[in-house]
Design a protein around this motif. Structure first.
Motif, PDB file in Angstrom:
ATOM      1  N   GLU A  23       0.822  -1.217   0.000  1.00  0.00           N
ATOM      2  CA  GLU A  23       0.000   0.000   0.000  1.00  0.00           C
ATOM      3  C   GLU A  23       0.851   1.261   0.000  1.00  0.00           C
ATOM      4  O   GLU A  23       0.435   2.297  -0.523  1.00  0.00           O
ATOM      5  CB  GLU A  23      -0.936   0.006   1.215  1.00  0.00           C
ATOM      6  N   ASP A  24       2.043   1.205   0.623  1.00  0.00           N
ATOM      7  CA  ASP A  24       2.891   2.390   0.689  1.00  0.00           C
ATOM      8  C   ASP A  24       3.981   2.371  -0.379  1.00  0.00           C
ATOM      9  O   ASP A  24       4.977   3.080  -0.273  1.00  0.00           O
ATOM     10  CB  ASP A  24       3.531   2.521   2.071  1.00  0.00           C
ATOM     11  N   SER A  25       3.799   1.552  -1.429  1.00  0.00           N
ATOM     12  CA  SER A  25       4.771   1.541  -2.514  1.00  0.00           C
ATOM     13  C   SER A  25       4.731   2.884  -3.237  1.00  0.00           C
ATOM     14  O   SER A  25       3.735   3.608  -3.204  1.00  0.00           O
ATOM     15  CB  SER A  25       4.468   0.422  -3.506  1.00  0.00           C
ATOM     16  N   TYR A  26       5.827   3.218  -3.889  1.00  0.00           N
ATOM     17  CA  TYR A  26       5.873   4.462  -4.654  1.00  0.00           C
ATOM     18  C   TYR A  26       4.763   4.507  -5.699  1.00  0.00           C
ATOM     19  O   TYR A  26       4.204   5.567  -5.983  1.00  0.00           O
ATOM     20  CB  TYR A  26       7.229   4.609  -5.344  1.00  0.00           C
ATOM     21  N   ALA A  29       1.548   5.335  -3.586  1.00  0.00           N
ATOM     22  CA  ALA A  29       1.626   6.511  -2.713  1.00  0.00           C
ATOM     23  C   ALA A  29       2.028   7.779  -3.452  1.00  0.00           C
ATOM     24  O   ALA A  29       1.667   8.882  -3.026  1.00  0.00           O
ATOM     25  CB  ALA A  29       2.623   6.251  -1.575  1.00  0.00           C
ATOM     26  N   TRP A 231       5.118  11.167   5.230  1.00  0.00           N
ATOM     27  CA  TRP A 231       6.377  10.429   5.256  1.00  0.00           C
ATOM     28  C   TRP A 231       7.491  11.217   5.946  1.00  0.00           C
ATOM     29  O   TRP A 231       8.429  10.634   6.466  1.00  0.00           O
ATOM     30  CB  TRP A 231       6.815  10.068   3.839  1.00  0.00           C
ATOM     31  N   THR A 234       6.850  10.020   9.456  1.00  0.00           N
ATOM     32  CA  THR A 234       6.784   8.581   9.717  1.00  0.00           C
ATOM     33  C   THR A 234       7.977   7.805   9.166  1.00  0.00           C
ATOM     34  O   THR A 234       8.328   6.741   9.687  1.00  0.00           O
ATOM     35  CB  THR A 234       5.495   7.988   9.127  1.00  0.00           C
TER      36      THR A 234
END
Length: 255
Positions: A23-26, A29, A231, A234
């Motif tokens: 889900e937080d892949s480039y 995101a 980001w 986090t």
């Protein structure tokens, strides 16, 4: 006989899918939110996804109610993953294997929207590529090409006859047009697959823009997307790395 790029992607298809589907892949995101901002209306349109990989963007475009979507990629294994996902989703996306260097295959077919994500740095002849894309695009058609940012590909290590690069070889050589050779991140951080080199080309901003202009396209939009603001708090290292060396340059073109 498979060429080097086809063999390369066949071997790392599963590792790539697992790495980029987070889900937080480039891709999700950073890349997709930018593409959504400039995406034309696809309702009733014919869509071509060049270098579709495992179908990520083809499936996202399907939500926009196009008439048809054709996803094309050189890797049989990547397409097998895409077709399996399509079956599970009851998707109508059609996936075919083909080499992006041979777009003449589609001389008798035209598309209203052509898309490609992070594929063109594997293509040596940009002028031929953009000319071919222009020829299969309908009048008043639109393209979005998401490129590996030329500042990013400029840091790829120079190919040294197959020798693995050291960390200190990841330095920016922007005007050096030598072939690049490097370990992909989805391999480097995967203990289940042996490291091996991928090769690609480094094209400058002027290389891309001149090929686009020479083909006859109008450049509608140029985007260099930022990482998500959260980001910075986090995962500052990841955030700062992207600010220093952006991964994407996303272009909207029209015929």
């Amino acid at each position: 006989m498979k060429n080097e790029i086809e063999k390369n992607w066949d071997e790392m298809s599963e590792a790539y899918e697992n790495f980029t589907e987070a889900e937080d892949s480039y891709s999700y995101a950073i890349e997709w939110p930018c593409i959504q901002k400039i995406l034309p209306k696809l309702d009733g349109k014919r869509v071509l996804d060049l270098g579709c990989g495992t179908g990520r963007f083809s499936f996202l475009f399907e939500n926009e109610n196009p008439l048809s979507i054709l996803g094309a990629d050189i890797s049989e294994q990547m397409l097998n993953i895409a077709k399996n996902k399509a079956m599970k989703r009851s998707s109508k996306v059609e996936f075919i294997q083909y080499d992006i260097n041979d777009l003449n295959t589609y001389n008798n077919e035209r598309f209203d929207f052509i898309f490609s994500s992070t594929t063109f740095h594997y293509i040596k002849d940009l002028n031929g590529l953009f000319n071919n894309i222009y020829n299969i695009l309908e009048e008043k058609g639109t393209c979005i090409v998401s490129l590996m940012h030329p500042v990013y590909t400029a840091q790829y290590p120079i190919d040294k006859n197959g020798a693995f690069p050291s960390d200190d070889e990841w330095v920016v050589r922007y005007l050096d047009k030598s072939t690049r050779a490097y370990i992909q991140p989805w391999i480097e951080y995967n203990d289940n697959i042996n490291n091996y080199l991928s090769t690609s080309y480094h094209h400058t901003v002027s290389d891309y823009f001149n090929a686009i202009i020479n083909a006859g396209f109008t450049i509608e939009k140029v985007e260099e997307p930022f990482p998500p603001e959260e980001w910075e708090k986090t995962c500052y290292g990841r955030y700062n790395s992207f600010i220093e060396t952006p991964s994407y340059m996303i272009l909207k073109l029209s015929k």
